[in-house]
Design an enzyme around this catalytic site. Structure first.
Site, PDB file in Angstrom:
ATOM      1  N   CYS A 189       0.845  -1.190   0.000  1.00  0.00           N
ATOM      2  CA  CYS A 189       0.000   0.000   0.000  1.00  0.00           C
ATOM      3  C   CYS A 189       0.881   1.240   0.000  1.00  0.00           C
ATOM      4  CB  CYS A 189      -0.953   0.011   1.198  1.00  0.00           C
ATOM      5  SG  CYS A 189      -0.098   0.125   2.778  1.00  0.00           S
ATOM      6  N   CYS A 227       3.596   1.831   2.590  1.00  0.00           N
ATOM      7  CA  CYS A 227       4.854   1.096   2.391  1.00  0.00           C
ATOM      8  C   CYS A 227       5.831   1.939   1.585  1.00  0.00           C
ATOM      9  CB  CYS A 227       4.603  -0.221   1.667  1.00  0.00           C
ATOM     10  SG  CYS A 227       3.495  -1.360   2.515  1.00  0.00           S
ATOM     11  N   CYS A 270      24.925 -38.798 -24.558  1.00  0.00           N
ATOM     12  CA  CYS A 270      25.393 -39.281 -23.259  1.00  0.00           C
ATOM     13  C   CYS A 270      25.960 -38.122 -22.465  1.00  0.00           C
ATOM     14  CB  CYS A 270      26.443 -40.385 -23.443  1.00  0.00           C
ATOM     15  SG  CYS A 270      27.921 -39.805 -24.312  1.00  0.00           S
ATOM     16  N   CYS A 273      28.695 -35.869 -23.867  1.00  0.00           N
ATOM     17  CA  CYS A 273      28.284 -34.810 -24.803  1.00  0.00           C
ATOM     18  C   CYS A 273      28.004 -33.511 -24.051  1.00  0.00           C
ATOM     19  CB  CYS A 273      27.041 -35.237 -25.581  1.00  0.00           C
ATOM     20  SG  CYS A 273      27.264 -36.677 -26.636  1.00  0.00           S
ATOM     21  N   ASP A 303       9.486  27.038 -33.153  1.00  0.00           N
ATOM     22  CA  ASP A 303      10.564  27.328 -34.092  1.00  0.00           C
ATOM     23  C   ASP A 303       9.960  27.244 -35.491  1.00  0.00           C
ATOM     24  OD1 ASP A 303      13.297  27.740 -34.878  1.00  0.00           O
ATOM     25  OD2 ASP A 303      13.318  25.640 -35.508  1.00  0.00           O
ATOM     26  N   ASP A 348      12.810  21.037 -33.470  1.00  0.00           N
ATOM     27  CA  ASP A 348      13.249  19.740 -33.989  1.00  0.00           C
ATOM     28  C   ASP A 348      14.376  19.138 -33.163  1.00  0.00           C
ATOM     29  OD1 ASP A 348      15.409  21.285 -34.717  1.00  0.00           O
ATOM     30  OD2 ASP A 348      14.958  21.275 -36.857  1.00  0.00           O
ATOM     31  N   ASP A 376      17.982  23.845 -31.804  1.00  0.00           N
ATOM     32  CA  ASP A 376      17.279  24.587 -30.763  1.00  0.00           C
ATOM     33  C   ASP A 376      17.224  23.802 -29.447  1.00  0.00           C
ATOM     34  OD1 ASP A 376      15.528  22.614 -31.568  1.00  0.00           O
ATOM     35  OD2 ASP A 376      14.189  23.987 -32.622  1.00  0.00           O
TER      36      ASP A 376
END
Length: 866
Positions: free
Chosen positions: A47, A50, A119, A122, A543, A751, A755
């Site tokens: 909650c 906490c 086996c 391997c 701009d 952009d 700027d």
């Protein structure tokens, strides 16, 4: 003792691995200042009290600079001085509060399905060979399941190298996609948790209902069997209720397992309220059961039982928890949808063949085949082919975009109708999609300033409620001379009606859903503070170049004085301009290409500084082999070359210039032939955007380095009355500050290229995503496409989200402010009713559910109808 849990512990392993893949939750260090930052999960919060307790205690530690805990995402954002305090000390302090700091692992875990093993030798061979590779932390191969689990340092070794090494040993190795595996596991973990909660809910309600029928049946006119009739068999009546309530308490045992230890640590939470309230009812009723068994006033004691309250409270609160968890699981739907945009596999081109590999194995420089209907797995550049690419899921733009050789493509977008060969330029966490996901995750885990009041109240809320419940119960018993059972009922009702969860969830759930919805609409919000600031904006500064306009010159007007038609003239002029690299020349050549015209052949070219160009081109309209001299430039060039230009023609050129356009004088073979106008054209949506901003009560300013005349002409087309012209890029931030000094809240839209300082200076920086790499780093809000309408979307989304948060906070506070006094018996003083503890518990359970449900309404936010 080290309380930092490894990331593969309990419920958090898959979520962390998913976030780690996306570049999220990593620890960073600033060596010069000894400052370290960490984003990680906190386990054990239930909650708002906490999260508030962790913030207060950890924030009070020496060396901790910042701590923000988000209840909805269960995350902590830490910043601390490593020379003053260590992460282990912080983790120990958090553990002392009863929670766990789950730190992300630094290595990556890779899974392979290995075929061809027969086996133990391997599997041992694979473990030995792979385990000795540089960058491999550990390698475990299970012969029975045929699975290899390998932990690696991704900076030193790639997944593909591992697969190739295993295949080089003579085995087949199929990678299991880590990202998709993690996402699926995370979703399955949430689904499993909901299934477990649902399994407990059904028997809890059945048993609680039976207890209710037995205890209150006669009150509603039911005829009870003698075996459970309190007037005939009071012990049976009480004992059966006792037996039925025990399984309910067991099914709701987490309330006690969490609530009582938290109370003993003096950090009580919502579970503590439920545990104490229901525990008091159960203990009191059990004591009465003992007295009935001993024959002490059995009839009276039988009518003084509260087993049904304890059972029904646990059932109702558990239902509320289930509904809350289910609703919260939907707040991150947008993240899941974004993650699913990237495919699991891709086709790697090797010579004349293709090989299917996992996206996790793709390296920068790989050449991939993208078939029609496939999604792009990475960011890259097209080397062969052309197609229409649907970018709608990332940008919100519905129309596919044509892509050809040398064009860039973005991961997650959809190839519509042509095969493409794409060279990978960005992979993994560096792709645009991964960065967007990380940005949305950061935003969802952030806090808005509006949450500060709720956080401060939540810190003291539970102790205050426990104090109010105790005072109310004792006051009714000692001052009001009420019966003990009445006082107990008041005590329980106050304990269980209080709901700190509603206050704690009011802000973060709305931010999670709002930022997720924004991502779906092509609007990326960096944090909750930016989301809140957007709804306060009073002035928007645009701009000009690349924002209000397209950012590149285009041919806008053609006034033809020659005998040629417009296409013939344009072909000739484009041929003359084709040898020049000037932006104005490029605009003329592009206009010819757009109209399907082939520029005439240029035979000679001479640049005339300050005047224009002088060229010789083949003229298809005159005899074969004949050439035409073409002059293109300003009026001074015409005067220098003794080209006659009438006053009417000069006046028309002046009109074009006054409209913010560059007038080109064109002469062919010594005769004035045409006037062309070149301009950076305004975007078609600019005027409508400005008009709607005005309706929203926002003033609009245009900021540009252009001359005043040109700037005014563009501003007039856009409907902007306030223009700040002839401003150098480095001085744009100063102009923003001037507006701020007037007490206005300013947003800057640009952009993000030239700027960026102005975007950073403004109260809110909105970066247009036409240059996504720069834009993501520049703005507080990033618009994925260069469409100005998205500015309105961002502002409307902010207003909708803030309104949603205020609704949540109002109901959360109003619920507690009204509910607690009523539960304490305020209405009863004036002859009204008291609040039954079961009704109080149901109201508490539904309060947090209503907050989350209200936040989920933002999933359907539509900027066109808002």
């Amino acid at each position: 003792m080290n309380f930092i849990k490894n990331a593969n512990s309990d419920d958090f392993d898959e979520r962390l691995s998913t976030d780690h893949l996306r570049g999220q939750h990593q620890q960073t260090t600033n060596a010069s200042t000894h400052q370290e930052n960490l984003k990680a999960f906190i386990k054990g919060m239930h909650c708002a009290s906490c999260s508030s307790r962790i913030e207060k205690v950890v924030g009070g530690m020496e060396g901790v600079n910042k701590v923000a805990v988000n209840l909805a995402t269960e995350q902590i954002d830490l910043s601390w001085e490593s020379r003053l305090v260590s992460i282990e000390e912080i983790a120990d302090r958090i553990a002392g509060l009863g929670f766990e700091l789950v730190q992300p692992r630094s290595e990556e875990e890779i899974h392979f399905a290995v075929g061809g093993m027969h086996c133990a030798s391997c599997s041992s061979r694979i473990e030995k060979v792979v385990g000795d590779m540089e960058g491999v932390v550990s390698c475990q191969v299970n012969l029975a399941t045929g699975e290899a689990k390998i932990n690696i340092d991704p900076d030193k070794i790639s997944q593909r190298e591992l697969r190739e090494k295993i295949e080089g040993l003579g085995f087949k190795a199929n990678s299991v996609s880590t990202s998709s595996h993690s996402l699926a596991s995370q979703q399955e973990e949430i689904a499993a948790r909901l299934r477990n909660m649902k399994r407990s809910l059904v028997p809890s309600f059945i048993l609680a209902f039976l207890v209710m029928v037995i205890s209150m049946g006669e009150m509603v006119g039911l005829t009870m069997p003698e075996i459970v009739n309190p007037m005939v068999n009071p012990f049976n009546y009480a004992f059966i209720q006792f037996i039925l309530v025990l399984p309910v308490l067991y099914l709701g045992r987490n309330f006690y397992i969490i609530g009582f230890p938290a109370l003993l640590r003096r950090v009580p939470n919502m579970d503590s309220l439920i545990a104490v309230g229901t525990g008091a009812a159960f203990v009191y009723s059990t004591w009465n059961l003992v007295e009935i068994m001993l024959g002490i006033d059995a009839m009276a004691r039988a009518h003084d039982l509260y087993f049904e309250s304890a059972a029904m409270l646990i059932a109702l609160v558990s239902l509320g928890k289930y509904l809350e968890t289910r609703s919260k699981s939907r707040t991150s739907d947008a993240i899941s949808q974004l993650m699913q945009l990237a495919p699991d596999k891709a086709l790697l081109i090797k010579g004349d063949k293709t090989q299917e590999i996992l996206v996790d194995e793709i390296l920068v420089g790989d050449l991939l085949l993208i078939r029609p209907g496939d999604r792009l797995p990475i960011d890259g550049s097209i080397e062969k082919g052309d197609s229409a690419v649907d970018e709608s899921m990332l940008t919100g733009e519905s129309l596919p975009v044509h892509k050809g050789v040398r064009d860039t493509v973005v991961g997650g977008t959809l190839n519509k109708n042509g095969s493409l060969h794409v060279r990978a330029t960005k992979v993994g966490a560096d792709t645009t999609l991964s960065r967007i996901i990380k940005m949305v995750q950061d935003a969802q885990g952030s806090k808005a300033p509006i949450a500060n009041l709720a956080d401060r109240i939540s810190l003291y809320f539970v102790p205050s409620v426990m104090a109010i419940a105790t005072v109310a119960g004792l006051s009714w018993y000692f001052i009001g001379h009420a019966e003990f059972t009445f006082a107990l009922r008041i005590f329980i009702a106050v304990m269980v009606i209080a709901c700190p969860c509603a206050m704690g969830l009011a802000t973060p759930t709305s931010i999670m859903v709002g930022t997720g919805r924004g991502a779906q609409l092509g609007v990326l919000v960096k944090n909750g503070e930016a989301l809140e600031m957007a709804q306060k904006v009073e002035v928007i500064v645009f701009d000009k170049t690349g924002t209000l306009t397209h950012g590149k010159p285009a041919l806008t007007d053609c006034i033809n004085y020659s005998d040629m038609d417009e296409d013939q003239l344009l072909s000739l002029v484009a041929g003359a301009e084709s040898a020049s690299e000037h932006p104005l020349s490029e605009a003329v050549v592009l206009a010819a290409h757009d109209q399907g015209l082939s520029p005439a052949e240029s035979l000679s070219f001479a640049a005339l500084p300050g005047r224009g160009i002088s060229t010789t081109v083949k003229n298809p309209l005159v005899a074969a082999g004949q050439e035409s001299e073409v002059l293109i430039g300003n009026l001074e060039l015409m005067i220098d070359k003794n080209i006659s230009v009438s006053d009417v023609q000069k006046k028309e050129a002046e009109i074009l210039s006054s409209a913010g356009k560059t007038a080109l004088y064109i002469a062919i073979d010594g005769q004035f032939a045409a006037l062309y106008a070149i301009a950076d054209q305004i975007k078609k949506e600019s005027a409508e955007t400005v008009r709607q901003l005005g309706r929203m009560g926002i003033d609009v300013v245009m900021l540009t380095g252009d001359h005043q005349t040109t700037a005014r002409a563009i501003a007039e087309q856009a409907g902007i009355s306030t223009v700040i012209a002839q401003v150098l890029p480095e001085n744009k931030a100063l102009e923003i500050e001037k507006i701020q000094k007037k007490g206005r809240v300013v947003a800057m839209v640009g952009d993000g290229i030239n700027d960026a300082p102005a975007l950073a200076t403004a109260d809110l920086g909105i970066a247009m995503g036409t240059g996504i790499d720069v834009a993501i780093e520049s703005g507080d809000i990033v618009l994925m496409k260069g469409n100005l309408i998205h500015v309105l979307t961002a502002l409307k989304l902010s207003r909708a989200t803030m309104r949603n948060i205020k609704q949540n906070l109002f109901w959360a506070f109003a619920y507690n402010v009204v509910g607690i006094p009523v539960a304490a018996g305020l209405l009863f003083i004036f002859g009204g009713p008291t609040l039954n503890p079961m009704i109080a518990g149901a109201a508490m359970a539904l309060s947090s559910v209503s907050v989350v449900t209200n936040a989920l309404r933002l999933r359907f936010f539509n900027p066109q109808t808002w």
